[in-house]
Every structure is written in structure tokens, then in C-alpha cells.
Design a protein around this motif. Structure first.
Motif, short mmCIF file in Angstrom:
data_model
loop_
_atom_site.label_atom_id
_atom_site.label_comp_id
_atom_site.label_asym_id
_atom_site.label_seq_id
_atom_site.Cartn_x
_atom_site.Cartn_y
_atom_site.Cartn_z
N MET A 1 0.84 -1.35 0.13
CA MET A 1 0.04 -0.13 0.08
C MET A 1 1.01 1.07 0.14
SD MET A 1 -3.14 1.16 2.73
CE MET A 1 -4.05 -0.22 2.34
N THR A 2 0.52 2.19 -1.05
CA THR A 2 1.35 3.52 -1.03
C THR A 2 1.02 4.37 -0.08
OG1 THR A 2 -0.19 4.53 -2.37
CG2 THR A 2 1.53 3.30 -3.52
N ASN A 3 1.99 5.19 0.35
CA ASN A 3 1.75 6.26 1.54
C ASN A 3 0.46 6.84 1.30
OD1 ASN A 3 2.65 7.59 3.87
ND2 ASN A 3 3.04 9.37 2.57
N SER A 4 0.20 7.44 0.13
CA SER A 4 -0.94 8.32 -0.01
C SER A 4 -2.06 7.32 -0.04
CB SER A 4 -1.18 8.69 -1.36
OG SER A 4 0.01 9.57 -2.01
N GLU B 1 -3.44 5.94 -6.51
CA GLU B 1 -2.93 6.69 -5.85
C GLU B 1 -3.23 8.46 -6.20
OE1 GLU B 1 1.47 7.77 -3.79
OE2 GLU B 1 1.49 6.19 -5.70
N PHE B 2 -3.17 8.56 -7.52
CA PHE B 2 -3.20 9.89 -8.10
C PHE B 2 -4.51 10.27 -7.63
CE2 PHE B 2 -4.72 12.37 -11.39
CZ PHE B 2 -3.78 13.44 -11.90
N TRP C 1 -5.58 13.50 -5.10
CA TRP C 1 -6.38 14.92 -5.56
C TRP C 1 -7.90 14.81 -4.72
CZ3 TRP C 1 -4.84 18.90 -7.89
CH2 TRP C 1 -3.61 19.27 -8.55
N PHE C 2 -8.20 13.92 -4.40
CA PHE C 2 -9.56 14.12 -3.61
C PHE C 2 -9.04 14.58 -2.20
CE2 PHE C 2 -12.05 12.25 -0.24
CZ PHE C 2 -13.20 12.39 -0.68
#
Length: 231
Positions: free
Chosen positions: A1-4, A43-44, A48-49
């Protein structure tokens, strides 16, 4: 799982999920949330959310999010069967992408937040850019959860936009959805149509009307066309 995604998940579980589940007349147990549904989130779009929320471009109440020109409240959760206890709740990806795209229009492309709204007034589109304080739609955006759906949508839209309005809507769900987008464009004649998927991937088109008729064509346009000064 990415940090974001990890940060998004933590905030979801501590804030937005509790707000949604604990809203009046809902009273769901947060234990019904399917964490696995977050795995489909890019993640992107998570980044942005969160920018939209943190910049107060949308306001949240009872798990619903609204921008200044929104015609409806956006919910980022989907409820499962009522007879299951605790009631299943999953993350709804498309509204997360929609709200993230609203932040992109403001931060990257210079659109004032007062000109942005989730859901068009006649319900055909997920995100709209308006001309000043008027109801004139300049950009109409439709959000899909994957590339496959975008390809199918554009395929049928390109067929229907080259025809006069039909006597009745197509029965096939994908065709009917595309036809409704075409009819939505015919109602408001926006300058641009934006078909958007996860990760910021999508296609932008200039709406070219044929001699004032109901027939139009979708001409590929660059990302620069989304900029406020070019609209």
C-alpha cells in the motif's frame, strides 16, 4: 500500500466513514466497511481527492460532499444488502475521481471553485465547469472506473452524435448511457467534453456542432484546452 493510499485509508476510517455510517436514518456499523474496496483506488486519485477536501473546495456532511455549483451531493460509499449484518459498505471509486478532478481543475487549470460543480443540472454528467455565474456549461466531464468503459462510451457516443436524435433510447445499457451523454451535450452545447478514468487518464474533445443542427462531432483536444484562460 502506497503512502497516499495509507493516509487516505486512515482518514476514511476515522472521518468520512464514521460520518457516513452515523448519519441520521442510516446508523450503519462501520465494521461493515470492506477495506478491500480501496485496493481499486489509484494513488493519483486519492491524492487529488484529499487536496479537494483540504482546500475546502468541497464541504462534507453526513458522508456527502458538495462543491459550490454542485447539483447534487456526492457520496463516496456504496451500501450493500440491507439484510446483511453489519450492512456491507464499499468505497465508490467514480465519485472519488470526480472530486479529485474538481481539485485539478482548480489547482492545475485555474478554474475558480465558484464555477465548478459535481453533477450537471440535468444529471447527464459527473462534473461541470460553468461560465461565470450563468448556467452555461463550458466543460462537461463523464467519469468511468476504468479504461475499458471509456473506450466503450466513446465508441457509442461517436455513433450517436453523428445521427439525429432517436425516437426512443437504445435498450442496451452501454448504448443507452452513451446516448444520454450525447443528448446531454445537445441540451447545453458545452465547448469541451472530457471522458475521465482513474489515474488522470482520459480523453478531451472539442464539441463541433454541424451547421447549427443536432449533429456534432468530437474532435480530439489537448490538455491545455482545459485551462480556464482557454475556455
Amino acid at each position: 500500500m502506497t503512502n497516499s493510499i495509507a493516509i487516505f485509508t486512515e482518514r476514511l476510517e476515522k472521518d468520512w466513514l464514521l460520518s457516513f455510517c452515523g448519519a441520521p436514518r442510516r446508523n450503519y456499523s462501520p465494521d461493515g466497511f470492506k477495506t478491500s474496496s480501496i485496493e481499486k483506488l489509484d494513488e493519483f486519485d486519492a491524492q487529488w481527492f484529499m487536496r479537494a477536501v483540504d482546500s475546502s473546495l468541497v464541504t462534507e456532511s453526513d458522508g456527502f460532499f458538495m462543491a459550490p455549483r454542485s447539483a447534487a451531493k456526492e457520496q463516496i460509499f456504496w451500501q450493500g444488502a440491507k439484510n446483511v449484518v453489519p450492512r456491507p459498505v464499499t468505497l465508490w471509486i467514480e465519485p472519488v475521481i470526480t472530486i479529485g478532478a474538481l481539485a485539478r481543475l482548480n489547482k492545475e487549470y485555474g478554474w475558480p471553485v465558484e464555477n465548478l460543480g459535481a453533477q450537471s443540472k440535468t444529471w447527464e454528467f459527473d462534473l461541470v465547469c460553468y461560465e461565470g455565474a450563468s448556467d452555461k456549461e463550458v466543460i462537461a466531464c463523464e467519469v468511468k472506473k476504468d479504461r475499458k468503459e471509456i473506450v466503450k462510451l466513446l465508441h457509442f457516443m461517436n455513433i450517436f452524435c453523428a445521427l439525429h436524435p432517436l425516437e426512443s433510447e437504445p435498450k442496451n445499457p452501454a448504448e443507452r448511457n452513451a446516448y444520454r451523454k450525447v443528448q446531454g451535450i445537445r441540451k447545453s452545447w458545452p465547448k469541451l467534453f472530457w471522458a475521465l478514468g482513474p489515474g488522470g487518464n482520459g480523453e478531451i474533445f472539442l464539441v463541433r456542432r454541424q451547421n447549427g443542427s443536432e449533429i456534432f462531432h468530437l474532435d480530439s483536444a489537448s490538455e491545455a484546452s482545459l485551462k480556464y484562460e482557454n475556455a
